[in-house]
Design a protein around this motif. Structure first.
Motif, short mmCIF file in Angstrom:
data_model
loop_
_atom_site.label_atom_id
_atom_site.label_comp_id
_atom_site.label_asym_id
_atom_site.label_seq_id
_atom_site.Cartn_x
_atom_site.Cartn_y
_atom_site.Cartn_z
N ARG A 131 -43.69 24.27 -12.32
CA ARG A 131 -42.99 23.65 -11.20
C ARG A 131 -41.49 23.64 -11.50
NH1 ARG A 131 -47.22 24.48 -9.45
NH2 ARG A 131 -48.61 23.12 -8.22
N LEU A 132 -40.68 23.80 -10.44
CA LEU A 132 -39.23 23.73 -10.57
C LEU A 132 -38.70 22.69 -9.60
CD1 LEU A 132 -40.15 27.00 -10.71
CD2 LEU A 132 -37.74 27.19 -11.39
N ILE A 133 -37.79 21.84 -10.10
CA ILE A 133 -37.20 20.79 -9.28
C ILE A 133 -35.72 21.14 -9.06
CG2 ILE A 133 -36.55 18.35 -9.18
CD1 ILE A 133 -39.05 17.74 -10.85
N ALA A 134 -35.34 21.20 -7.79
CA ALA A 134 -33.96 21.45 -7.41
C ALA A 134 -33.35 20.14 -6.93
CB ALA A 134 -33.89 22.50 -6.30
N VAL A 135 -32.11 19.85 -7.34
CA VAL A 135 -31.49 18.59 -6.93
C VAL A 135 -30.87 18.69 -5.54
CG1 VAL A 135 -31.08 17.83 -9.29
CG2 VAL A 135 -29.30 19.11 -8.08
N ASN A 136 -30.84 19.90 -4.98
CA ASN A 136 -30.40 20.06 -3.59
C ASN A 136 -30.98 21.36 -3.03
OD1 ASN A 136 -28.67 22.24 -4.38
ND2 ASN A 136 -27.05 20.78 -4.88
N GLU A 137 -30.80 21.56 -1.75
CA GLU A 137 -31.41 22.71 -1.08
C GLU A 137 -30.79 24.02 -1.53
OE1 GLU A 137 -33.82 25.03 0.88
OE2 GLU A 137 -34.12 22.85 0.71
N GLU A 138 -29.51 24.01 -1.90
CA GLU A 138 -28.88 25.25 -2.35
C GLU A 138 -29.54 25.78 -3.62
OE1 GLU A 138 -24.44 27.14 -3.17
OE2 GLU A 138 -24.71 24.97 -3.18
N ILE A 139 -29.89 24.89 -4.54
CA ILE A 139 -30.58 25.33 -5.75
C ILE A 139 -31.98 25.81 -5.42
CG2 ILE A 139 -31.52 24.56 -7.96
CD1 ILE A 139 -29.15 22.82 -8.33
N ALA A 140 -32.65 25.13 -4.49
CA ALA A 140 -33.98 25.58 -4.07
C ALA A 140 -33.92 26.99 -3.52
CB ALA A 140 -34.55 24.62 -3.03
N GLN A 141 -32.91 27.29 -2.71
CA GLN A 141 -32.75 28.65 -2.17
C GLN A 141 -32.44 29.63 -3.28
OE1 GLN A 141 -33.42 29.86 0.84
NE2 GLN A 141 -32.95 31.85 -0.07
N PHE A 142 -31.69 29.20 -4.28
CA PHE A 142 -31.41 30.04 -5.45
C PHE A 142 -32.71 30.40 -6.16
CE2 PHE A 142 -30.56 30.03 -10.10
CZ PHE A 142 -29.81 31.19 -10.18
N PHE A 143 -33.60 29.44 -6.34
CA PHE A 143 -34.90 29.71 -6.95
C PHE A 143 -35.68 30.74 -6.12
CE2 PHE A 143 -35.07 25.19 -8.95
CZ PHE A 143 -34.31 25.63 -10.02
N ARG A 144 -35.67 30.58 -4.81
CA ARG A 144 -36.39 31.53 -3.94
C ARG A 144 -35.82 32.94 -4.07
NH1 ARG A 144 -35.04 27.42 0.02
NH2 ARG A 144 -36.62 25.78 -0.05
N THR A 145 -34.50 33.02 -4.19
CA THR A 145 -33.86 34.33 -4.35
C THR A 145 -34.32 35.02 -5.62
OG1 THR A 145 -31.88 33.53 -3.20
CG2 THR A 145 -31.61 35.49 -4.58
N LEU A 146 -34.64 34.24 -6.64
CA LEU A 146 -35.12 34.80 -7.90
C LEU A 146 -36.61 35.13 -7.88
CD1 LEU A 146 -33.22 32.60 -10.52
CD2 LEU A 146 -32.51 34.73 -9.44
N GLY A 147 -37.25 34.87 -6.77
CA GLY A 147 -38.65 35.22 -6.63
C GLY A 147 -39.63 34.12 -6.99
N VAL A 148 -39.15 32.89 -7.13
CA VAL A 148 -40.04 31.76 -7.42
C VAL A 148 -40.86 31.45 -6.16
CG1 VAL A 148 -40.18 29.33 -8.08
CG2 VAL A 148 -38.44 30.80 -9.11
N GLN A 149 -42.14 31.23 -6.33
CA GLN A 149 -43.01 30.92 -5.20
C GLN A 149 -42.60 29.59 -4.57
OE1 GLN A 149 -45.54 32.82 -3.83
NE2 GLN A 149 -44.75 34.41 -5.22
N PRO A 150 -42.48 29.53 -3.25
CA PRO A 150 -42.07 28.29 -2.59
C PRO A 150 -42.93 27.08 -2.95
CG PRO A 150 -41.97 30.11 -1.05
CD PRO A 150 -42.61 30.65 -2.30
N LYS A 151 -44.23 27.29 -3.17
CA LYS A 151 -45.12 26.17 -3.48
C LYS A 151 -44.79 25.53 -4.83
CE LYS A 151 -48.71 28.95 -5.75
NZ LYS A 151 -50.15 29.35 -5.74
N CYS A 152 -44.04 26.25 -5.68
CA CYS A 152 -43.68 25.72 -7.00
C CYS A 152 -42.36 24.95 -6.99
CB CYS A 152 -43.59 26.86 -8.01
SG CYS A 152 -45.14 27.72 -8.30
N ILE A 153 -41.66 24.94 -5.85
CA ILE A 153 -40.32 24.36 -5.78
C ILE A 153 -40.37 23.00 -5.09
CG2 ILE A 153 -37.97 24.65 -4.92
CD1 ILE A 153 -38.53 27.70 -4.89
N HIS A 154 -39.75 22.01 -5.71
CA HIS A 154 -39.62 20.68 -5.12
C HIS A 154 -38.14 20.32 -5.07
CE1 HIS A 154 -43.95 19.50 -5.38
NE2 HIS A 154 -43.93 20.42 -6.33
N VAL A 155 -37.67 19.82 -3.94
CA VAL A 155 -36.29 19.34 -3.83
C VAL A 155 -36.30 17.83 -4.00
CG1 VAL A 155 -34.24 19.20 -2.39
CG2 VAL A 155 -35.69 21.24 -2.29
N ILE A 156 -35.73 17.35 -5.12
CA ILE A 156 -35.71 15.92 -5.43
C ILE A 156 -34.31 15.56 -5.90
CG2 ILE A 156 -36.71 14.06 -6.81
CD1 ILE A 156 -39.21 15.78 -7.18
#
Length: 347
Positions: A131-156
């Motif tokens: 699981r990956l936790i992003a502190v904002n939506e911009e980091i979450a989008q950065f994770f998606r750009t790297l190919g991380v599965q959306p189900k593994c990303i949490h914005v907290i």
């Protein structure tokens, strides 16, 4: 459930350190076993499940000699090769789930962040976290750009929780207390003595501001690699005595000083969702910050590296001081969300 937090732990009391401390306390209060391995250069005696290993080998030895259900890696700033190697070592441990929180909100917009893509080593390593936790939506989008599965990303959002009324009871170093008592208005800068925090710009602005406000002062809380350079620069200014380069302050003392100041400055060249900005707004302290596209509502935005804009923003606030209104914090809910991620992985 037994959890290990890997990341910075006080001293000093920066934003990531504050978050890790709060998360550890939150988990332990609920009877969940939680240790910490500090990954910074600062050292203290290891005790009460808080470990300060002296080398990379000592960190590796701790990982193989202790059993954890979840290892949670916290990184702020840049992503270094040694951190990627540490993550790979964690992945090799049997029956252990790995969580990653990236606290550097401004990284995706940095040159290094923009150069990352799905075929880089960073992307390969990050995709292996459970699981990956992003502190904002911009980091979450950065994770998606790297190919991380959306189900593994949490914005907290990061931790932000304290009692504003209790801060007045926290003690300040005598030098800070005296500075606050003899200057009005007080501008406070909470960050580091690093190039990107642009403390030189703040010191130049103070000289202009003092032509209209003769008792104005600048309090800088934080340390860094430019400590000697900035102190020398400050000493050459004719108003040097009205600038206090205090170095690191304990978190409660930083908040107390912030609450006692008139304006907080965050004049960074690049930045993320800085916890200090949210803390100041929570206390009702006006904040002037460089516009990075992700500042919280209520922040007075200026272009980066713009002396005229900084001075104008300060004057605007001083001419019409806003009413101080404390903003409610949802930090306990944020920590609950982190716990939910752990529980999801251990079901």
């Amino acid at each position: 459930m037994k959890i290990l937090q890997l990341g910075p732990y006080p001293p000093p009391h920066g934003g990531v350190e504050t978050h890790v401390v709060a998360l550890v306390d939150f988990l332990r209060q609920r009877g969940i076993s939680c240790d910490v391995v500090n990954l910074t250069r600062f050292r203290r005696p290891s005790q009460n499940g808080i470990y300060y290993p002296s080398s990379a080998f000592a960190v590796a030895w701790h990982l193989v000699s202790h059993r954890y259900d979840i290892i949670h890696l916290h990184i702020g700033g840049r992503i270094w090769a040694r951190q990627l190697a540490l993550a790979l070592a964690c992945f090799a441990l049997p029956d252990t789930k790995c969580v990653f929180t990236f606290h550097s909100g401004g990284y995706p917009s940095s040159d290094e962040g923009r150069s990352a893509h799905s075929r880089t080593l960073r992307a390969f390593v990050l995709r292996r976290f459970d699981r990956l936790i992003a502190v904002n939506e911009e980091i979450a989008q950065f994770f998606r750009t790297l190919g991380v599965q959306p189900k593994c990303i949490h914005v907290i959002s990061p931790y932000l929780g304290f009692s504003a009324s209790a801060l007045g009871e926290s003690s300040l170093p005598e030098e800070v207390s005296d500075f606050l008592a003899t200057h009005n208005p007080v501008l406070i800068s909470v960050g580091g003595l690093e190039p990107e925090y642009d403390v030189s710009l703040q010191m130049k602005a103070l000289g202009i501001i003092r032509t209209r406000h003769a008792r104005a002062g600048l309090l800088v809380a934080g340390s860094g690699s430019l400590d000697e350079v900035i102190r020398k620069e400050c000493s050459l200014l004719p108003y040097a005595e009205h600038i206090l380069l205090n170095g690191d302050l304990a978190h409660d003392a930083t908040l107390h000083a912030m609450q006692s100041s008139d304006i907080m400055l965050r004049t960074t060249w690049y930045d993320g969702d800085a916890i200090s900005v949210r803390e100041a707004l929570h206390l009702g302290v006006p904040v002037i910050a460089s516009d990075n596209g992700m500042r919280p509502e209520g922040t007075h935005l200026i272009p980066a590296r713009n002396l005229d804009a900084l001075v104008a923003a300060v004057e605007k606030i001083l001419n019409r001081p806003p009413e101080r209104v404390t903003i409610a914090s949802e930090s306990d809910r944020n920590l609950e969300q982190v716990l939910s991620v752990y529980q999801e992985l251990t079901r």
